[in-house]
Design a protein around this motif. Sequence first.
Motif, PDB file in Angstrom:
ATOM      1  N   VAL A 191      -0.928  -5.872  -3.843  1.00 42.50           N
ATOM      2  CA  VAL A 191      -0.674  -6.611  -2.702  1.00 42.50           C
ATOM      3  C   VAL A 191      -0.696  -7.958  -2.992  1.00 42.50           C
ATOM      4  O   VAL A 191      -1.782  -8.640  -3.196  1.00 42.50           O
ATOM      5  CB  VAL A 191      -1.493  -6.073  -1.558  1.00 42.50           C
ATOM      6  CG1 VAL A 191      -0.874  -6.938  -0.279  1.00 42.50           C
ATOM      7  CG2 VAL A 191      -1.360  -4.765  -1.108  1.00 42.50           C
ATOM      8  N   THR A 192       0.557  -8.742  -2.852  1.00 46.21           N
ATOM      9  CA  THR A 192       0.473 -10.205  -2.976  1.00 46.21           C
ATOM     10  C   THR A 192       0.150 -11.052  -1.910  1.00 46.21           C
ATOM     11  O   THR A 192       0.875 -10.588  -0.933  1.00 46.21           O
ATOM     12  CB  THR A 192       1.769 -10.686  -3.818  1.00 46.21           C
ATOM     13  OG1 THR A 192       2.226  -9.779  -4.721  1.00 46.21           O
ATOM     14  CG2 THR A 192       1.889 -12.170  -3.937  1.00 46.21           C
ATOM     15  N   PRO A 193      -0.902 -11.513  -1.778  1.00 44.93           N
ATOM     16  CA  PRO A 193      -1.335 -12.520  -0.527  1.00 44.93           C
ATOM     17  C   PRO A 193      -0.155 -13.400  -0.368  1.00 44.93           C
ATOM     18  O   PRO A 193       0.647 -14.012  -1.007  1.00 44.93           O
ATOM     19  CB  PRO A 193      -2.503 -13.122  -0.738  1.00 44.93           C
ATOM     20  CG  PRO A 193      -2.559 -13.283  -2.260  1.00 44.93           C
ATOM     21  CD  PRO A 193      -1.754 -12.168  -2.974  1.00 44.93           C
ATOM     22  N   ALA A 194       0.000 -13.578   1.172  1.00 45.44           N
ATOM     23  CA  ALA A 194       0.874 -14.625   1.788  1.00 45.44           C
ATOM     24  C   ALA A 194       0.592 -16.178   1.278  1.00 45.44           C
ATOM     25  O   ALA A 194      -0.583 -16.327   0.956  1.00 45.44           O
ATOM     26  CB  ALA A 194       0.795 -14.681   3.302  1.00 45.44           C
ATOM     27  N   PRO A 195       1.734 -16.724   0.964  1.00 47.36           N
ATOM     28  CA  PRO A 195       1.645 -18.110   0.389  1.00 47.36           C
ATOM     29  C   PRO A 195       0.615 -19.034   1.465  1.00 47.36           C
ATOM     30  O   PRO A 195       0.569 -18.827   2.443  1.00 47.36           O
ATOM     31  CB  PRO A 195       3.008 -18.678   0.290  1.00 47.36           C
ATOM     32  CG  PRO A 195       3.913 -17.737   0.922  1.00 47.36           C
ATOM     33  CD  PRO A 195       2.908 -16.705   0.968  1.00 47.36           C
ATOM     34  N   PRO A 196      -0.008 -20.070   0.809  1.00 43.60           N
ATOM     35  CA  PRO A 196      -1.259 -20.928   1.637  1.00 43.60           C
ATOM     36  C   PRO A 196      -0.033 -21.493   2.734  1.00 43.60           C
ATOM     37  O   PRO A 196       1.005 -21.905   2.381  1.00 43.60           O
ATOM     38  CB  PRO A 196      -1.553 -21.577   0.908  1.00 43.60           C
ATOM     39  CG  PRO A 196      -0.958 -21.591  -0.370  1.00 43.60           C
ATOM     40  CD  PRO A 196      -0.205 -20.339  -0.478  1.00 43.60           C
ATOM     41  N   ARG A 197      -0.733 -21.791   3.820  1.00 42.51           N
ATOM     42  CA  ARG A 197      -0.083 -22.582   4.936  1.00 42.51           C
ATOM     43  C   ARG A 197       0.362 -24.001   4.424  1.00 42.51           C
ATOM     44  O   ARG A 197      -0.607 -24.587   3.582  1.00 42.51           O
ATOM     45  CB  ARG A 197      -0.916 -22.670   6.223  1.00 42.51           C
ATOM     46  CG  ARG A 197      -0.105 -23.121   7.363  1.00 42.51           C
ATOM     47  CD  ARG A 197      -1.029 -23.151   8.495  1.00 42.51           C
ATOM     48  NE  ARG A 197      -0.396 -24.259   9.498  1.00 42.51           N
ATOM     49  CZ  ARG A 197      -0.960 -25.387   9.632  1.00 42.51           C
ATOM     50  NH1 ARG A 197      -1.957 -25.637   8.759  1.00 42.51           N
ATOM     51  NH2 ARG A 197      -0.568 -26.378  10.099  1.00 42.51           N
ATOM     52  N   ARG A 198       1.508 -24.770   4.606  1.00 43.04           N
ATOM     53  CA  ARG A 198       1.712 -25.730   3.974  1.00 43.04           C
ATOM     54  C   ARG A 198       0.997 -26.665   4.688  1.00 43.04           C
ATOM     55  O   ARG A 198       0.883 -26.803   5.943  1.00 43.04           O
ATOM     56  CB  ARG A 198       3.512 -26.229   4.274  1.00 43.04           C
ATOM     57  CG  ARG A 198       3.899 -27.355   3.798  1.00 43.04           C
ATOM     58  CD  ARG A 198       5.300 -27.427   3.770  1.00 43.04           C
ATOM     59  NE  ARG A 198       5.534 -28.656   3.417  1.00 43.04           N
ATOM     60  CZ  ARG A 198       5.986 -29.019   2.257  1.00 43.04           C
ATOM     61  NH1 ARG A 198       5.954 -28.151   1.314  1.00 43.04           N
ATOM     62  NH2 ARG A 198       6.598 -30.421   2.061  1.00 43.04           N
ATOM     63  N   VAL A 199       0.395 -27.674   3.716  1.00 44.63           N
ATOM     64  CA  VAL A 199      -0.325 -28.673   4.316  1.00 44.63           C
ATOM     65  C   VAL A 199       0.629 -29.940   4.959  1.00 44.63           C
ATOM     66  O   VAL A 199       1.796 -30.011   4.804  1.00 44.63           O
ATOM     67  CB  VAL A 199      -1.222 -29.395   3.262  1.00 44.63           C
ATOM     68  CG1 VAL A 199      -2.067 -28.447   2.721  1.00 44.63           C
ATOM     69  CG2 VAL A 199      -0.272 -29.865   2.027  1.00 44.63           C
ATOM     70  N   ASP A 200      -0.080 -30.754   5.527  1.00 48.55           N
ATOM     71  CA  ASP A 200       0.924 -31.881   6.415  1.00 48.55           C
ATOM     72  C   ASP A 200       1.263 -32.731   5.304  1.00 48.55           C
ATOM     73  O   ASP A 200       0.692 -32.821   4.174  1.00 48.55           O
ATOM     74  CB  ASP A 200      -0.100 -32.598   7.524  1.00 48.55           C
ATOM     75  CG  ASP A 200      -0.613 -31.766   8.417  1.00 48.55           C
ATOM     76  OD1 ASP A 200       0.074 -30.895   8.844  1.00 48.55           O
ATOM     77  OD2 ASP A 200      -1.585 -32.195   9.004  1.00 48.55           O
ATOM     78  N   LEU A 201       2.603 -33.429   5.638  1.00 52.13           N
ATOM     79  CA  LEU A 201       3.364 -34.119   4.801  1.00 52.13           C
ATOM     80  C   LEU A 201       2.619 -35.592   4.641  1.00 52.13           C
ATOM     81  O   LEU A 201       2.228 -36.116   5.534  1.00 52.13           O
ATOM     82  CB  LEU A 201       4.705 -34.057   5.133  1.00 52.13           C
ATOM     83  CG  LEU A 201       5.520 -32.996   5.278  1.00 52.13           C
ATOM     84  CD1 LEU A 201       6.710 -32.986   5.903  1.00 52.13           C
ATOM     85  CD2 LEU A 201       5.637 -32.217   4.047  1.00 52.13           C
ATOM     86  N   THR A 202       2.742 -36.131   3.436  1.00 49.30           N
ATOM     87  CA  THR A 202       2.511 -37.430   3.348  1.00 49.30           C
ATOM     88  C   THR A 202       3.803 -38.451   3.244  1.00 49.30           C
ATOM     89  O   THR A 202       4.899 -38.028   3.588  1.00 49.30           O
ATOM     90  CB  THR A 202       2.029 -37.812   1.697  1.00 49.30           C
ATOM     91  OG1 THR A 202       3.087 -37.410   0.809  1.00 49.30           O
ATOM     92  CG2 THR A 202       0.862 -36.818   1.411  1.00 49.30           C
ATOM     93  N   ILE A 203       3.277 -39.775   3.207  1.00 50.45           N
ATOM     94  CA  ILE A 203       4.532 -40.753   3.288  1.00 50.45           C
ATOM     95  C   ILE A 203       5.761 -40.407   2.163  1.00 50.45           C
ATOM     96  O   ILE A 203       6.986 -40.533   2.365  1.00 50.45           O
ATOM     97  CB  ILE A 203       3.978 -42.226   3.240  1.00 50.45           C
ATOM     98  CG1 ILE A 203       3.216 -42.470   4.462  1.00 50.45           C
ATOM     99  CG2 ILE A 203       5.244 -43.212   3.160  1.00 50.45           C
ATOM    100  CD1 ILE A 203       3.674 -42.706   5.703  1.00 50.45           C
ATOM    101  N   ARG A 204       4.931 -40.104   0.949  1.00 47.86           N
ATOM    102  CA  ARG A 204       6.015 -40.010  -0.220  1.00 47.86           C
ATOM    103  C   ARG A 204       6.881 -38.795  -0.032  1.00 47.86           C
ATOM    104  O   ARG A 204       7.912 -38.693  -0.337  1.00 47.86           O
ATOM    105  CB  ARG A 204       4.944 -39.774  -1.289  1.00 47.86           C
ATOM    106  CG  ARG A 204       6.197 -39.605  -2.654  1.00 47.86           C
ATOM    107  CD  ARG A 204       5.141 -39.750  -3.847  1.00 47.86           C
ATOM    108  NE  ARG A 204       4.905 -41.258  -4.254  1.00 47.86           N
ATOM    109  CZ  ARG A 204       3.809 -41.656  -4.721  1.00 47.86           C
ATOM    110  NH1 ARG A 204       3.094 -40.643  -5.304  1.00 47.86           N
ATOM    111  NH2 ARG A 204       3.636 -42.809  -4.734  1.00 47.86           N
ATOM    112  N   ASP A 205       6.297 -37.839   0.822  1.00 49.83           N
ATOM    113  CA  ASP A 205       6.942 -36.387   0.769  1.00 49.83           C
ATOM    114  C   ASP A 205       8.293 -36.534   1.931  1.00 49.83           C
ATOM    115  O   ASP A 205       9.041 -36.210   1.697  1.00 49.83           O
ATOM    116  CB  ASP A 205       6.089 -35.432   1.544  1.00 49.83           C
ATOM    117  CG  ASP A 205       4.998 -34.825   0.585  1.00 49.83           C
ATOM    118  OD1 ASP A 205       5.255 -35.017  -0.572  1.00 49.83           O
ATOM    119  OD2 ASP A 205       3.971 -34.265   0.929  1.00 49.83           O
TER     120      ASP A 205
END
Length: 144
Positions: free
Chosen positions: A42-56
């Motif tokens: 079973v492939t685990p769900a991808p990790p929750r996306r972290v908050d975005l940076t200014i560059r993102d």
Amino acid sequence: MGSPPLESLRAALTAMPPGTLVPRDWLLKQLSEGISGVPAAVTPAPPRRVDLTIRDLAKLFGKQPSTVRGWVERGDFPGAYKLHGKEWRVPESGVEAFQNRQRRAKSDTRLSAWRRVRRSDAASKSESGQDPVTTRSTHGNAEA
């Protein structure tokens, strides 16, 4: 020798060039296939996306980081915070709120500036019964 699934895995790995990186999920799937009593990997769900940076955000909106930093510091992104008092972080909900506000602002400006002026001229004419006086400015823009 080993079991048939292990032999087929060995054959697949031997056929790969030296130094090949093998994906973990593929390897687990190969190991679990054909072995009775072993549940499929079973492939685990991808990790929750972290908050975005200014560059993102700058990449997302196609702007310079200094422009985006100004938006964040002005408070255009609800929930934005400084990580360790240094780097700005913006949650995805703040980005969505910013985008929704931008969409609403665009839909509110359906009429161009020219049409808004023409509409206000027509309203002033109907109130007074006379044409509004228009003068020419030095810049060539009509002023009422």
